[in-house]
Design a protein around this motif. Sequence first.
Motif, mmCIF file in Angstrom:
data_model
loop_
_atom_site.group_PDB
_atom_site.id
_atom_site.type_symbol
_atom_site.label_atom_id
_atom_site.label_comp_id
_atom_site.label_asym_id
_atom_site.label_seq_id
_atom_site.Cartn_x
_atom_site.Cartn_y
_atom_site.Cartn_z
ATOM 1 N N LEU A 87 0.862 -1.181 0.000
ATOM 2 C CA LEU A 87 0.000 0.000 0.000
ATOM 3 C C LEU A 87 0.895 1.226 0.000
ATOM 4 O O LEU A 87 1.809 1.328 0.842
ATOM 5 N N GLU A 88 0.656 2.142 -0.980
ATOM 6 C CA GLU A 88 1.380 3.408 -0.955
ATOM 7 C C GLU A 88 0.356 4.520 -0.788
ATOM 8 O O GLU A 88 -0.837 4.331 -1.074
ATOM 9 N N THR A 89 0.814 5.685 -0.299
ATOM 10 C CA THR A 89 -0.152 6.752 -0.002
ATOM 11 C C THR A 89 -0.318 7.673 -1.208
ATOM 12 O O THR A 89 0.635 7.940 -1.951
ATOM 13 N N GLY A 90 -1.532 8.105 -1.378
ATOM 14 C CA GLY A 90 -1.899 9.001 -2.484
ATOM 15 C C GLY A 90 -3.370 9.333 -2.320
ATOM 16 O O GLY A 90 -3.805 9.692 -1.223
ATOM 17 N N ASP A 91 -4.150 9.127 -3.375
ATOM 18 C CA ASP A 91 -5.604 9.390 -3.273
ATOM 19 C C ASP A 91 -6.290 8.348 -2.399
ATOM 20 O O ASP A 91 -5.753 7.276 -2.136
ATOM 21 N N ASP A 92 -7.531 8.663 -2.011
ATOM 22 C CA ASP A 92 -8.373 7.692 -1.288
ATOM 23 C C ASP A 92 -8.523 6.421 -2.121
ATOM 24 O O ASP A 92 -8.675 6.501 -3.350
ATOM 25 N N HIS A 93 -8.502 5.261 -1.448
ATOM 26 C CA HIS A 93 -8.840 4.015 -2.153
ATOM 27 C C HIS A 93 -10.362 3.902 -2.122
ATOM 28 O O HIS A 93 -10.988 4.015 -1.068
ATOM 29 N N ARG A 94 -10.983 3.617 -3.263
ATOM 30 C CA ARG A 94 -12.443 3.696 -3.382
ATOM 31 C C ARG A 94 -13.175 2.657 -2.522
ATOM 32 O O ARG A 94 -14.332 2.832 -2.179
ATOM 33 N N SER A 152 -5.209 6.647 0.915
ATOM 34 C CA SER A 152 -4.844 7.992 1.364
ATOM 35 C C SER A 152 -4.238 7.949 2.763
ATOM 36 O O SER A 152 -4.444 6.979 3.519
ATOM 37 N N ASP A 153 -3.516 8.980 3.098
ATOM 38 C CA ASP A 153 -2.943 9.109 4.457
ATOM 39 C C ASP A 153 -4.047 9.068 5.495
ATOM 40 O O ASP A 153 -3.893 8.481 6.571
ATOM 41 N N LYS A 154 -5.186 9.672 5.125
ATOM 42 C CA LYS A 154 -6.325 9.711 6.064
ATOM 43 C C LYS A 154 -6.811 8.295 6.336
ATOM 44 O O LYS A 154 -7.024 7.902 7.484
#
Length: 261
Positions: free
Chosen positions: A148-155, A219-221
Amino acid sequence: TGDQWGYGKEDGPSAWHINYPVALGNRQSPIDIVPDETTLDRDLGPIFLDYDSCTSINISNNGHSVVVEFVDSDDRSMIRGGPLDNPYRLKQFHFHWGEKGHEGSEHTVAGLGYASELHLVHWNAVKYRSFTDAASAPDGLAVLGIFLETGDDHRWLHLITDVLFMVKYKDSVTDFKGFNPKCLLPNRLHYWTYLGSLTTPPLHESVTWILLKEPIVVSDKQLGMFRMLLFNGEEEDERKKMENNFRPPQPLNGREVRSSN
Ligand SMILES: NS(=O)(=O)c1c(F)c(F)c(S(=O)(=O)CCO)c(N[C@H]2CCc3ccccc32)c1F
Ligand SMILES: [Zn+2]
């Protein structure tokens, strides 16, 4: 009892060998994958993942990770092909993560860690009568690893993060039905594979590892939601955030890491 292991200074990976001497074995996991040193094996076919959403049961916090368990009394959710001689049954999946973006995965690639790593644990029900029997056999388990890498939200990851508050404390569990882990796969199923072990006690050297080269993006969130989980139970005074629940890379000891095309 023997199950007093963790990821802290006193009970963490560097101390596991005291109760689990196999920690110093010659096929331990995770490892650092060095792509240039892997062997392209044209005989390695594609992997096939046939997951049935009716087999998910519950989601729990076992004090080490957050785990989704599956019905494994039949062949509805299976992995087959690739390096595997038999189809293997899905038993559970869980995650490993860090406290900040650049580390948290267990396997590293050319020395670099990802923010997290998802493991789908499968067992060889053709050769063994139970998960427990398979877990200690050299060809008993097959774990599919997804970075898992961080970027946009995963749907679709919200389907998991939305319920994490229900399993905040160790030994909490809640229903989690109708979830198909296929929604957590990346687009391409190219992989590396090697023979290794469980990365937590009992550290059995029973795992054929299949690591997907393509990470999924979360995402980081979303990842931050995992860090609201606690290692400790509700009745304990000390609040220990569940994070950095990853074992560092172990010696390769001359093992071959094969690459699908
Ligand atoms: N990284 S990993 O894939 O090696 C791996 C874990 F990292 C991990 F945390 C777990 S666990 O069950 O959550 C905790 C203690 O085994 C398992 N669970 C397996 C190991 C032993 C066991 C026994 C019953 C059910 C599941 C498991 C695991 F296979
Ligand atoms: Zn794992």
